[in-house]
Design a protein around this motif. Structure first.
Motif, PDB file in Angstrom:
ATOM      1  N   THR A 153      35.068 -46.358  25.940  1.00 50.32           N
ATOM      2  CA  THR A 153      34.521 -47.654  26.333  1.00 50.32           C
ATOM      3  C   THR A 153      35.547 -48.337  27.223  1.00 50.32           C
ATOM      4  O   THR A 153      36.682 -48.571  26.812  1.00 50.32           O
ATOM      5  CB  THR A 153      34.217 -48.541  25.099  1.00 50.32           C
ATOM      6  OG1 THR A 153      33.279 -47.834  24.267  1.00 50.32           O
ATOM      7  CG2 THR A 153      33.640 -49.865  25.516  1.00 50.32           C
ATOM      8  N   LEU A 154      35.138 -48.626  28.441  1.00 51.26           N
ATOM      9  CA  LEU A 154      36.002 -49.288  29.412  1.00 51.26           C
ATOM     10  C   LEU A 154      35.566 -50.750  29.516  1.00 51.26           C
ATOM     11  O   LEU A 154      34.402 -51.032  29.764  1.00 51.26           O
ATOM     12  CB  LEU A 154      35.898 -48.610  30.771  1.00 51.26           C
ATOM     13  CG  LEU A 154      36.065 -47.081  30.768  1.00 51.26           C
ATOM     14  CD1 LEU A 154      35.921 -46.542  32.180  1.00 51.26           C
ATOM     15  CD2 LEU A 154      37.389 -46.684  30.161  1.00 51.26           C
ATOM     16  N   GLU A 155      36.488 -51.664  29.309  1.00 51.27           N
ATOM     17  CA  GLU A 155      36.213 -53.085  29.442  1.00 51.27           C
ATOM     18  C   GLU A 155      36.682 -53.515  30.831  1.00 51.27           C
ATOM     19  O   GLU A 155      37.887 -53.599  31.088  1.00 51.27           O
ATOM     20  CB  GLU A 155      36.927 -53.883  28.354  1.00 51.27           C
ATOM     21  CG  GLU A 155      36.401 -53.586  26.975  1.00 51.27           C
ATOM     22  CD  GLU A 155      37.113 -54.348  25.880  1.00 51.27           C
ATOM     23  OE1 GLU A 155      38.008 -55.170  26.183  1.00 51.27           O
ATOM     24  OE2 GLU A 155      36.782 -54.110  24.706  1.00 51.27           O
ATOM     25  N   MET A 156      35.716 -53.759  31.701  1.00 50.64           N
ATOM     26  CA  MET A 156      36.007 -54.051  33.099  1.00 50.64           C
ATOM     27  C   MET A 156      35.894 -55.546  33.371  1.00 50.64           C
ATOM     28  O   MET A 156      35.021 -56.224  32.829  1.00 50.64           O
ATOM     29  CB  MET A 156      35.050 -53.271  34.004  1.00 50.64           C
ATOM     30  CG  MET A 156      34.978 -51.777  33.712  1.00 50.64           C
ATOM     31  SD  MET A 156      36.565 -50.915  33.760  1.00 50.64           S
ATOM     32  CE  MET A 156      36.938 -51.002  35.503  1.00 50.64           C
ATOM     33  N   ARG A 193      26.988 -56.213  29.611  1.00 46.71           N
ATOM     34  CA  ARG A 193      27.855 -57.386  29.672  1.00 46.71           C
ATOM     35  C   ARG A 193      28.259 -57.772  28.266  1.00 46.71           C
ATOM     36  O   ARG A 193      27.437 -57.757  27.366  1.00 46.71           O
ATOM     37  CB  ARG A 193      27.107 -58.549  30.310  1.00 46.71           C
ATOM     38  CG  ARG A 193      27.700 -58.902  31.600  1.00 46.71           C
ATOM     39  CD  ARG A 193      27.076 -60.116  32.212  1.00 46.71           C
ATOM     40  NE  ARG A 193      27.075 -59.931  33.631  1.00 46.71           N
ATOM     41  CZ  ARG A 193      28.151 -60.010  34.396  1.00 46.71           C
ATOM     42  NH1 ARG A 193      29.305 -60.312  33.848  1.00 46.71           N
ATOM     43  NH2 ARG A 193      28.083 -59.809  35.676  1.00 46.71           N
ATOM     44  N   SER A 194      29.531 -58.112  28.102  1.00 50.90           N
ATOM     45  CA  SER A 194      30.030 -58.519  26.792  1.00 50.90           C
ATOM     46  C   SER A 194      31.017 -59.659  26.995  1.00 50.90           C
ATOM     47  O   SER A 194      32.153 -59.426  27.408  1.00 50.90           O
ATOM     48  CB  SER A 194      30.702 -57.330  26.103  1.00 50.90           C
ATOM     49  OG  SER A 194      31.267 -57.727  24.884  1.00 50.90           O
ATOM     50  N   GLU A 214      31.237 -53.928  29.715  1.00 55.60           N
ATOM     51  CA  GLU A 214      31.588 -52.703  28.999  1.00 55.60           C
ATOM     52  C   GLU A 214      30.865 -51.528  29.643  1.00 55.60           C
ATOM     53  O   GLU A 214      29.646 -51.532  29.754  1.00 55.60           O
ATOM     54  CB  GLU A 214      31.187 -52.801  27.529  1.00 55.60           C
ATOM     55  CG  GLU A 214      32.052 -53.718  26.723  1.00 55.60           C
ATOM     56  CD  GLU A 214      31.700 -53.699  25.248  1.00 55.60           C
ATOM     57  OE1 GLU A 214      30.736 -53.020  24.845  1.00 55.60           O
ATOM     58  OE2 GLU A 214      32.403 -54.381  24.493  1.00 55.60           O
ATOM     59  N   VAL A 215      31.650 -50.556  30.061  1.00 53.16           N
ATOM     60  CA  VAL A 215      31.098 -49.336  30.650  1.00 53.16           C
ATOM     61  C   VAL A 215      31.458 -48.197  29.699  1.00 53.16           C
ATOM     62  O   VAL A 215      32.635 -47.876  29.538  1.00 53.16           O
ATOM     63  CB  VAL A 215      31.665 -49.072  32.064  1.00 53.16           C
ATOM     64  CG1 VAL A 215      31.067 -47.808  32.657  1.00 53.16           C
ATOM     65  CG2 VAL A 215      31.429 -50.267  32.984  1.00 53.16           C
TER      66      VAL A 215
END
Length: 96
Positions: free
Chosen positions: A91-94, A72-73, A78-79
């Motif tokens: 880095t995928l920001e979901m 968590r960010s 962040e995955v």
């Protein structure tokens, strides 16, 4: 027909009908480096070490990736994934 079902089972079936459509949507986000929109389709179990498919809107293709980490960010998740097609770590920001 419903009169033969126990109340708890009927309640469970009703809850399932309400919740299941909500679970069938994709998880949307973006690639942190390129800004490209990405989607993780329903049915992909996003856990460290798992292989999943990610739709990349820039390429218009599905990418095969391995989940390296999840954290968590702020207001997103962040995955970090290894992209088997390109050989890159992404880095995928979901959205939560």
């Amino acid at each position: 027909m419903c009169s033969n079902l126990p109340l708890s089972r009927l309640a469970g079936l009703t809850l399932g009908l309400i919740v299941m459509p909500a679970l069938s949507h994709a998880w949307s986000g973006m690639d942190a480096d390129s800004g490209a929109g990405v989607e993780i389709e329903a049915g992909n179990l996003v856990r460290t070490g798992r292989d999943i498919e990610v739709y990349d809107s820039d390429s218009g293709d599905y990418r095969n990736v391995t989940v390296e980490s999840i954290r968590r960010s702020g207001g997103s998740v962040e995955v970090e994934v290894y992209d088997h097609d390109s050989g890159d770590i992404r880095t995928l920001e979901m959205s939560p």
